[in-house]
Design a protein around this motif. Structure first.
Motif, PDB file in Angstrom:
ATOM      1  N   LEU A 128       0.851  -1.187   0.000  1.00  0.00           N
ATOM      2  CA  LEU A 128       0.000   0.000   0.000  1.00  0.00           C
ATOM      3  C   LEU A 128       0.887   1.237   0.000  1.00  0.00           C
ATOM      4  CD1 LEU A 128      -2.746   1.432   0.356  1.00  0.00           C
ATOM      5  CD2 LEU A 128      -2.452   1.119   2.840  1.00  0.00           C
ATOM      6  N   VAL A 129       0.620   2.148  -0.912  1.00  0.00           N
ATOM      7  CA  VAL A 129       1.427   3.368  -1.018  1.00  0.00           C
ATOM      8  C   VAL A 129       0.515   4.525  -1.373  1.00  0.00           C
ATOM      9  CG1 VAL A 129       1.939   2.974  -3.462  1.00  0.00           C
ATOM     10  CG2 VAL A 129       3.520   4.328  -2.075  1.00  0.00           C
ATOM     11  N   GLN A 130       0.883   5.714  -0.956  1.00  0.00           N
ATOM     12  CA  GLN A 130       0.103   6.899  -1.292  1.00  0.00           C
ATOM     13  C   GLN A 130       0.404   7.337  -2.719  1.00  0.00           C
ATOM     14  OE1 GLN A 130       0.944   9.864   1.723  1.00  0.00           O
ATOM     15  NE2 GLN A 130      -0.850   9.243   2.900  1.00  0.00           N
ATOM     16  N   ALA A 131      -0.546   8.014  -3.317  1.00  0.00           N
ATOM     17  CA  ALA A 131      -0.344   8.559  -4.658  1.00  0.00           C
ATOM     18  C   ALA A 131       0.910   9.427  -4.682  1.00  0.00           C
ATOM     19  CB  ALA A 131      -1.560   9.374  -5.082  1.00  0.00           C
ATOM     20  N   GLY A 132       1.685   9.256  -5.739  1.00  0.00           N
ATOM     21  CA  GLY A 132       2.949   9.964  -5.859  1.00  0.00           C
ATOM     22  C   GLY A 132       4.137   9.193  -5.332  1.00  0.00           C
ATOM     23  N   GLY A 133       3.868   8.105  -4.633  1.00  0.00           N
ATOM     24  CA  GLY A 133       4.928   7.302  -4.057  1.00  0.00           C
ATOM     25  C   GLY A 133       5.528   6.316  -5.040  1.00  0.00           C
ATOM     26  N   SER A 134       6.433   5.491  -4.516  1.00  0.00           N
ATOM     27  CA  SER A 134       7.155   4.534  -5.349  1.00  0.00           C
ATOM     28  C   SER A 134       7.142   3.147  -4.725  1.00  0.00           C
ATOM     29  CB  SER A 134       8.615   4.977  -5.519  1.00  0.00           C
ATOM     30  OG  SER A 134       8.710   6.217  -6.168  1.00  0.00           O
ATOM     31  N   LEU A 135       7.242   2.149  -5.571  1.00  0.00           N
ATOM     32  CA  LEU A 135       7.428   0.759  -5.160  1.00  0.00           C
ATOM     33  C   LEU A 135       8.343   0.092  -6.175  1.00  0.00           C
ATOM     34  CD1 LEU A 135       3.840  -0.534  -4.205  1.00  0.00           C
ATOM     35  CD2 LEU A 135       5.759  -0.223  -2.642  1.00  0.00           C
ATOM     36  N   ASN A 146       7.344   4.571 -10.135  1.00  0.00           N
ATOM     37  CA  ASN A 146       7.399   5.896  -9.525  1.00  0.00           C
ATOM     38  C   ASN A 146       6.140   6.684  -9.867  1.00  0.00           C
ATOM     39  OD1 ASN A 146      10.049   5.318  -8.629  1.00  0.00           O
ATOM     40  ND2 ASN A 146      10.941   6.145 -10.521  1.00  0.00           N
ATOM     41  N   SER A 147       5.916   7.734  -9.127  1.00  0.00           N
ATOM     42  CA  SER A 147       4.756   8.618  -9.364  1.00  0.00           C
ATOM     43  C   SER A 147       3.475   7.811  -9.484  1.00  0.00           C
ATOM     44  CB  SER A 147       4.983   9.465 -10.636  1.00  0.00           C
ATOM     45  OG  SER A 147       6.159  10.233 -10.515  1.00  0.00           O
ATOM     46  N   LEU A 148       3.273   6.931  -8.549  1.00  0.00           N
ATOM     47  CA  LEU A 148       2.120   6.025  -8.621  1.00  0.00           C
ATOM     48  C   LEU A 148       0.808   6.786  -8.498  1.00  0.00           C
ATOM     49  CD1 LEU A 148       3.629   3.078  -6.613  1.00  0.00           C
ATOM     50  CD2 LEU A 148       2.597   2.880  -8.881  1.00  0.00           C
ATOM     51  N   LYS A 149      -0.189   6.270  -9.207  1.00  0.00           N
ATOM     52  CA  LYS A 149      -1.527   6.853  -9.239  1.00  0.00           C
ATOM     53  C   LYS A 149      -2.544   5.828  -8.738  1.00  0.00           C
ATOM     54  CE  LYS A 149      -0.280   9.340 -13.479  1.00  0.00           C
ATOM     55  NZ  LYS A 149      -0.641   9.568 -14.907  1.00  0.00           N
ATOM     56  N   PRO A 150      -3.680   6.282  -8.246  1.00  0.00           N
ATOM     57  CA  PRO A 150      -4.702   5.319  -7.801  1.00  0.00           C
ATOM     58  C   PRO A 150      -5.098   4.334  -8.899  1.00  0.00           C
ATOM     59  CG  PRO A 150      -5.228   7.490  -6.969  1.00  0.00           C
ATOM     60  CD  PRO A 150      -4.051   7.661  -7.886  1.00  0.00           C
ATOM     61  N   GLU A 151      -5.063   4.770 -10.148  1.00  0.00           N
ATOM     62  CA  GLU A 151      -5.433   3.864 -11.244  1.00  0.00           C
ATOM     63  C   GLU A 151      -4.383   2.788 -11.514  1.00  0.00           C
ATOM     64  OE1 GLU A 151      -5.377   7.213 -11.284  1.00  0.00           O
ATOM     65  OE2 GLU A 151      -4.733   7.979 -13.255  1.00  0.00           O
ATOM     66  N   ASP A 152      -3.244   2.841 -10.835  1.00  0.00           N
ATOM     67  CA  ASP A 152      -2.251   1.773 -10.932  1.00  0.00           C
ATOM     68  C   ASP A 152      -2.582   0.613  -9.996  1.00  0.00           C
ATOM     69  OD1 ASP A 152       0.257   4.324 -11.152  1.00  0.00           O
ATOM     70  OD2 ASP A 152      -0.525   3.100 -12.802  1.00  0.00           O
ATOM     71  N   GLY A 189       1.296 -13.441  -8.449  1.00  0.00           N
ATOM     72  CA  GLY A 189       0.840 -12.065  -8.378  1.00  0.00           C
ATOM     73  C   GLY A 189       1.127 -11.413  -7.034  1.00  0.00           C
ATOM     74  N   THR A 190       1.256 -10.094  -7.060  1.00  0.00           N
ATOM     75  CA  THR A 190       1.445  -9.314  -5.848  1.00  0.00           C
ATOM     76  C   THR A 190       0.552  -8.082  -5.929  1.00  0.00           C
ATOM     77  OG1 THR A 190       3.094  -8.272  -4.389  1.00  0.00           O
ATOM     78  CG2 THR A 190       3.452  -8.027  -6.756  1.00  0.00           C
ATOM     79  N   GLN A 191      -0.131  -7.775  -4.833  1.00  0.00           N
ATOM     80  CA  GLN A 191      -1.100  -6.681  -4.826  1.00  0.00           C
ATOM     81  C   GLN A 191      -0.395  -5.337  -4.663  1.00  0.00           C
ATOM     82  OE1 GLN A 191      -4.676  -6.740  -5.037  1.00  0.00           O
ATOM     83  NE2 GLN A 191      -4.371  -4.511  -5.204  1.00  0.00           N
ATOM     84  N   VAL A 192      -0.769  -4.397  -5.511  1.00  0.00           N
ATOM     85  CA  VAL A 192      -0.323  -3.011  -5.386  1.00  0.00           C
ATOM     86  C   VAL A 192      -1.567  -2.144  -5.195  1.00  0.00           C
ATOM     87  CG1 VAL A 192       0.740  -1.049  -6.561  1.00  0.00           C
ATOM     88  CG2 VAL A 192       1.770  -3.326  -6.723  1.00  0.00           C
ATOM     89  N   THR A 193      -1.611  -1.397  -4.123  1.00  0.00           N
ATOM     90  CA  THR A 193      -2.733  -0.514  -3.842  1.00  0.00           C
ATOM     91  C   THR A 193      -2.214   0.905  -3.650  1.00  0.00           C
ATOM     92  OG1 THR A 193      -3.930  -2.318  -2.763  1.00  0.00           O
ATOM     93  CG2 THR A 193      -4.708  -0.069  -2.355  1.00  0.00           C
ATOM     94  N   VAL A 194      -2.755   1.832  -4.440  1.00  0.00           N
ATOM     95  CA  VAL A 194      -2.326   3.229  -4.371  1.00  0.00           C
ATOM     96  C   VAL A 194      -3.499   4.048  -3.855  1.00  0.00           C
ATOM     97  CG1 VAL A 194      -1.338   5.171  -5.613  1.00  0.00           C
ATOM     98  CG2 VAL A 194      -0.804   2.829  -6.330  1.00  0.00           C
ATOM     99  N   SER A 195      -3.314   4.680  -2.726  1.00  0.00           N
ATOM    100  CA  SER A 195      -4.386   5.471  -2.123  1.00  0.00           C
ATOM    101  C   SER A 195      -4.274   6.922  -2.570  1.00  0.00           C
ATOM    102  CB  SER A 195      -4.318   5.380  -0.609  1.00  0.00           C
ATOM    103  OG  SER A 195      -3.110   5.926  -0.135  1.00  0.00           O
ATOM    104  N   SER A 196      -5.441   7.570  -2.686  1.00  0.00           N
ATOM    105  CA  SER A 196      -5.457   8.975  -3.139  1.00  0.00           C
ATOM    106  C   SER A 196      -5.351   9.942  -1.975  1.00  0.00           C
ATOM    107  CB  SER A 196      -6.742   9.241  -3.929  1.00  0.00           C
ATOM    108  OG  SER A 196      -7.865   8.941  -3.128  1.00  0.00           O
TER     109      SER A 196
END
Length: 124
Positions: free
Chosen positions: A11-18, A84-90, A117-124
């Motif tokens: 789980l990462v905030q929008a704009g973050g990186s994984l 990088n620069s992750l968005k909720p739509e990612d 598979g691995t879950q990626v969740t980007v929060s706004s």
């Protein structure tokens, strides 16, 4: 045959990186072109990025160009996806896949082996 195991989601905030990793076991990793795909709930699996056997040729979906980077380390039998620069739509489950060819392709149908598979969740 090759076995693939993804890691690095979260789980990462929008704009973050994984950075996602995909560890390969089995036959020679460098024999395979590799790809990253993702699938969001209710949507079809889509290509994110692909790379040829030696890393000299890459492909990116328009939606991730300039933000994601695919790479591989054949000595470590590992594929990476720097996001990088992750968005909720990612937000999606991200899969790595192997194609028994040196040439990268973008369709999921061209890939024979898949990770869990691995879950990626980007929060706004």
């Amino acid at each position: 045959q090759v076995q693939l195991v993804e890691s690095g989601g979260g789980l990462v905030q929008a704009g973050g990186s994984l950075r996602l990793s995909c560890a390969a076991a089995g036959r020679t990793f460098s024999s395979y072109a590799m790809g990253w795909f993702r699938q969001a709930p209710g949507k079809e699996r889509e290509s994110v990025a692909a790379i040829n056997w030696i890393g000299s040729s890459t492909y990116y979906a328009d939606s991730v160009k300039g933000r994601f980077t695919i790479s591989r380390d054949n000595a470590k039998n590992t594929l990476y996806l720097q996001m990088n620069s992750l968005k909720p739509e990612d937000t999606a489950v991200y899969y790595c896949a192997a194609r028994p060819s040196t040439v990268a392709m973008i369709s999921p149908r061209d890939y024979a082996y898949w990770g869990q598979g691995t879950q990626v969740t980007v929060s706004s």
